[in-house]
Design an enzyme around this catalytic site. Structure first.
Site, PDB file in Angstrom:
ATOM      1  N   GLN A  39       0.823  -1.225   0.000  1.00 34.69           N
ATOM      2  CA  GLN A  39       0.000   0.000   0.000  1.00 34.69           C
ATOM      3  C   GLN A  39       0.853   1.268   0.000  1.00 34.69           C
ATOM      4  O   GLN A  39       0.452   2.294  -0.551  1.00 34.69           O
ATOM      5  CB  GLN A  39      -0.965  -0.020   1.199  1.00 34.69           C
ATOM      6  CG  GLN A  39      -1.964   1.131   1.233  1.00 34.69           C
ATOM      7  CD  GLN A  39      -2.891   1.189   0.003  1.00 34.69           C
ATOM      8  OE1 GLN A  39      -3.330   0.148  -0.507  1.00 34.69           O
ATOM      9  NE2 GLN A  39      -3.178   2.392  -0.494  1.00 34.69           N
ATOM     10  N   LYS A  86       3.565   1.772  -1.665  1.00 34.41           N
ATOM     11  CA  LYS A  86       3.889   2.065  -3.075  1.00 34.41           C
ATOM     12  C   LYS A  86       2.699   2.726  -3.765  1.00 34.41           C
ATOM     13  O   LYS A  86       2.860   3.648  -4.557  1.00 34.41           O
ATOM     14  CB  LYS A  86       4.238   0.773  -3.824  1.00 34.41           C
ATOM     15  CG  LYS A  86       5.541   0.128  -3.434  1.00 34.41           C
ATOM     16  CD  LYS A  86       5.784  -1.083  -4.336  1.00 34.41           C
ATOM     17  CE  LYS A  86       7.094  -1.777  -4.056  1.00 34.41           C
ATOM     18  NZ  LYS A  86       7.310  -2.940  -4.947  1.00 34.41           N
ATOM     19  N   ASP A  88       9.532  -3.286  -9.131  1.00 38.52           N
ATOM     20  CA  ASP A  88      10.381  -3.961  -8.169  1.00 38.52           C
ATOM     21  C   ASP A  88      11.467  -2.968  -7.779  1.00 38.52           C
ATOM     22  O   ASP A  88      12.021  -2.272  -8.642  1.00 38.52           O
ATOM     23  CB  ASP A  88      10.994  -5.226  -8.777  1.00 38.52           C
ATOM     24  CG  ASP A  88      11.294  -6.266  -7.708  1.00 38.52           C
ATOM     25  OD1 ASP A  88      10.424  -6.497  -6.842  1.00 38.52           O
ATOM     26  OD2 ASP A  88      12.390  -6.858  -7.718  1.00 38.52           O
ATOM     27  N   PHE A 122       8.313   3.767   4.793  1.00 40.69           N
ATOM     28  CA  PHE A 122       8.316   2.315   4.989  1.00 40.69           C
ATOM     29  C   PHE A 122       9.705   1.761   4.666  1.00 40.69           C
ATOM     30  O   PHE A 122      10.593   2.496   4.219  1.00 40.69           O
ATOM     31  CB  PHE A 122       7.248   1.645   4.117  1.00 40.69           C
ATOM     32  CG  PHE A 122       7.539   1.646   2.625  1.00 40.69           C
ATOM     33  CD1 PHE A 122       7.416   2.807   1.880  1.00 40.69           C
ATOM     34  CD2 PHE A 122       7.935   0.480   1.977  1.00 40.69           C
ATOM     35  CE1 PHE A 122       7.690   2.810   0.516  1.00 40.69           C
ATOM     36  CE2 PHE A 122       8.206   0.472   0.607  1.00 40.69           C
ATOM     37  CZ  PHE A 122       8.078   1.648  -0.126  1.00 40.69           C
ATOM     38  N   GLY A 123       9.845   0.455   4.880  1.00 35.25           N
ATOM     39  CA  GLY A 123      11.074  -0.230   4.487  1.00 35.25           C
ATOM     40  C   GLY A 123      12.318   0.398   5.106  1.00 35.25           C
ATOM     41  O   GLY A 123      12.408   0.618   6.320  1.00 35.25           O
ATOM     42  N   HIS A 149      13.573   7.535  -6.219  1.00 36.90           N
ATOM     43  CA  HIS A 149      13.684   6.536  -7.284  1.00 36.90           C
ATOM     44  C   HIS A 149      12.314   6.248  -7.898  1.00 36.90           C
ATOM     45  O   HIS A 149      12.153   6.208  -9.105  1.00 36.90           O
ATOM     46  CB  HIS A 149      14.263   5.256  -6.650  1.00 36.90           C
ATOM     47  CG  HIS A 149      13.659   4.935  -5.305  1.00 36.90           C
ATOM     48  ND1 HIS A 149      13.849   5.749  -4.213  1.00 36.90           N
ATOM     49  CD2 HIS A 149      12.812   3.961  -4.892  1.00 36.90           C
ATOM     50  CE1 HIS A 149      13.176   5.274  -3.177  1.00 36.90           C
ATOM     51  NE2 HIS A 149      12.527   4.189  -3.571  1.00 36.90           N
ATOM     52  N   ARG A 150      11.310   6.073  -7.026  1.00 43.71           N
ATOM     53  CA  ARG A 150       9.972   5.706  -7.515  1.00 43.71           C
ATOM     54  C   ARG A 150       9.373   6.855  -8.326  1.00 43.71           C
ATOM     55  O   ARG A 150       8.794   6.649  -9.384  1.00 43.71           O
ATOM     56  CB  ARG A 150       9.092   5.363  -6.301  1.00 43.71           C
ATOM     57  CG  ARG A 150       7.698   4.862  -6.640  1.00 43.71           C
ATOM     58  CD  ARG A 150       7.072   4.126  -5.486  1.00 43.71           C
ATOM     59  NE  ARG A 150       7.763   2.893  -5.188  1.00 43.71           N
ATOM     60  CZ  ARG A 150       8.566   2.721  -4.113  1.00 43.71           C
ATOM     61  NH1 ARG A 150       8.714   3.684  -3.228  1.00 43.71           N
ATOM     62  NH2 ARG A 150       9.188   1.579  -3.939  1.00 43.71           N
TER      63      ARG A 150
HETATM   64  P1  ITT Z   1       5.161  -5.799  -4.198  1.00 48.22           P
HETATM   65  O1  ITT Z   1       6.136  -6.832  -4.714  1.00 48.22           O
HETATM   66  O2  ITT Z   1       3.826  -6.367  -3.833  1.00 48.22           O
HETATM   67  O3  ITT Z   1       5.068  -4.604  -5.099  1.00 48.22           O
HETATM   68  P2  ITT Z   1       7.108  -5.524  -2.028  1.00 48.22           P
HETATM   69  O4  ITT Z   1       7.067  -4.802  -0.710  1.00 48.22           O
HETATM   70  O5  ITT Z   1       7.360  -7.007  -2.020  1.00 48.22           O
HETATM   71  O6  ITT Z   1       5.725  -5.181  -2.810  1.00 48.22           O
HETATM   72  P3  ITT Z   1       9.550  -5.207  -3.496  1.00 48.22           P
HETATM   73  O7  ITT Z   1       9.617  -6.629  -3.881  1.00 48.22           O
HETATM   74  O8  ITT Z   1       9.856  -4.181  -4.554  1.00 48.22           O
HETATM   75  O9  ITT Z   1       8.147  -4.778  -2.922  1.00 48.22           O
HETATM   76  O10 ITT Z   1      10.465  -5.081  -2.214  1.00 48.22           O
HETATM   77  C1  ITT Z   1      11.317  -4.115  -2.021  1.00 48.22           C
HETATM   78  C2  ITT Z   1      11.564  -3.883  -0.553  1.00 48.22           C
HETATM   79  O11 ITT Z   1      12.498  -2.808  -0.533  1.00 48.22           O
HETATM   80  C3  ITT Z   1      10.337  -3.393   0.221  1.00 48.22           C
HETATM   81  O12 ITT Z   1       9.669  -4.399   0.912  1.00 48.22           O
HETATM   82  C4  ITT Z   1      10.966  -2.402   1.191  1.00 48.22           C
HETATM   83  O13 ITT Z   1      11.489  -3.068   2.300  1.00 48.22           O
HETATM   84  C5  ITT Z   1      12.109  -1.838   0.381  1.00 48.22           C
HETATM   85  N1  ITT Z   1      11.714  -0.611  -0.328  1.00 48.22           N
HETATM   86  C6  ITT Z   1      11.190  -0.491  -1.578  1.00 48.22           C
HETATM   87  N2  ITT Z   1      10.945   0.795  -1.865  1.00 48.22           N
HETATM   88  C7  ITT Z   1      11.341   1.519  -0.790  1.00 48.22           C
HETATM   89  C8  ITT Z   1      11.331   2.883  -0.461  1.00 48.22           C
HETATM   90  O14 ITT Z   1      10.865   3.804  -1.298  1.00 48.22           O
HETATM   91  N3  ITT Z   1      11.802   3.238   0.739  1.00 48.22           N
HETATM   92  C9  ITT Z   1      12.270   2.336   1.602  1.00 48.22           C
HETATM   93  N4  ITT Z   1      12.300   1.025   1.388  1.00 48.22           N
HETATM   94  C10 ITT Z   1      11.831   0.598   0.207  1.00 48.22           C
END
Ligand code: ITT
Length: 194
Positions: free
Chosen positions: A11, A13, A69, A149-150, A177-178
């Protein structure tokens, strides 16, 4: 206006991408499309995993869709966690455990250079296209902030003095980046659809 399914279960993203696209086109999430699956990410590149996600949803729906991704690539760790970013500390996909592992592996290494890389895979009229966005920066010594997040609490983008987790969505969008990958996607859609 184009309507696209966004093939993600994350969510955060969705919120970030919606804040960038405004009214350029309409996004339907997997939840809104009534699709409840855990999309596989079995490959060792962001490009192949992004394609896997969009193709999985395209096979299910036969509709235009996109996925993305993203990986955090840390120079002193030879590009880790990279494609393994979501599951760096294990299948629990726990943000805090991932951060702890990253900070522990980096230790007091003075080389903190890192970058986030996003690959968007779009399927439009049954053809696939990819768009990349990169944000360079560094890994903080300690966690800072609680937004986002992340890995946001430990990533400070070049040109900023605070982490992504200390920024509003709008501020993060100035660097992220996004945002860069989505801007390329929007430009492509504008050019193909006009
Ligand atoms: P979907 O595959 O369902 O899109 P996901 O969370 O599994 O969602 P990814 O495979 O792209 O997404 O995983 C990338 C991980 O990297 C994500 O779970 C975060 O921990 C981290 N991440 C991605 N984008 C980020 C951001 O903008 N800021 C911080 N961490 C990020």
């Amino acid at each position: 206006m184009s309507t696209l399914i966004f093939a993600t279960n994350n969510q955060h993203k969705v919120d970030e991408i919606r804040s960038v696209i405004g009214s350029s086109f309409d996004i339907i999430t997997l939840k809104e499309a009534g699709i409840d699956i855990d999309i596989p990410e079995p490959h060792d590149t962001l490009e192949a995993n992004a394609a896997e996600k969009s193709q999985t949803i395209h096979r299910l729906t036969n509709q235009d869709c996109f996925s993305e991704d993203t990986g955090l690539e840390v120079e002193a760790l030879q590009g880790e966690p990279g494609v393994k970013s979501a599951r760096y500390a294990g299948d629990g996909r726990d943000f805090q455990q991932n951060i702890d592992k990253l900070l522990q592996k980096l230790g007091s290494n003075p080389d903190r250079k890192a970058r986030f890389r996003t690959v968007i895979s779009l399927i439009l009229d049954h053809k696939e296209y990819q768009f990349e966005g990169i944000c360079t920066g560094k890994i903080a010594e300690d966690q800072q902030g609680n937004k986002g997040f992340g890995y946001d609490p430990v990533f400070i983008p070049d040109g900023a003095t605070k982490s992504f987790a200390e920024m509003s969505l709008e501020e993060k969008n100035q660097y992220s980046h996004r945002q860069k990958a989505v801007t390329r996607l929007i430009e492509f859609l504008r050019n193909t659809r006009s």
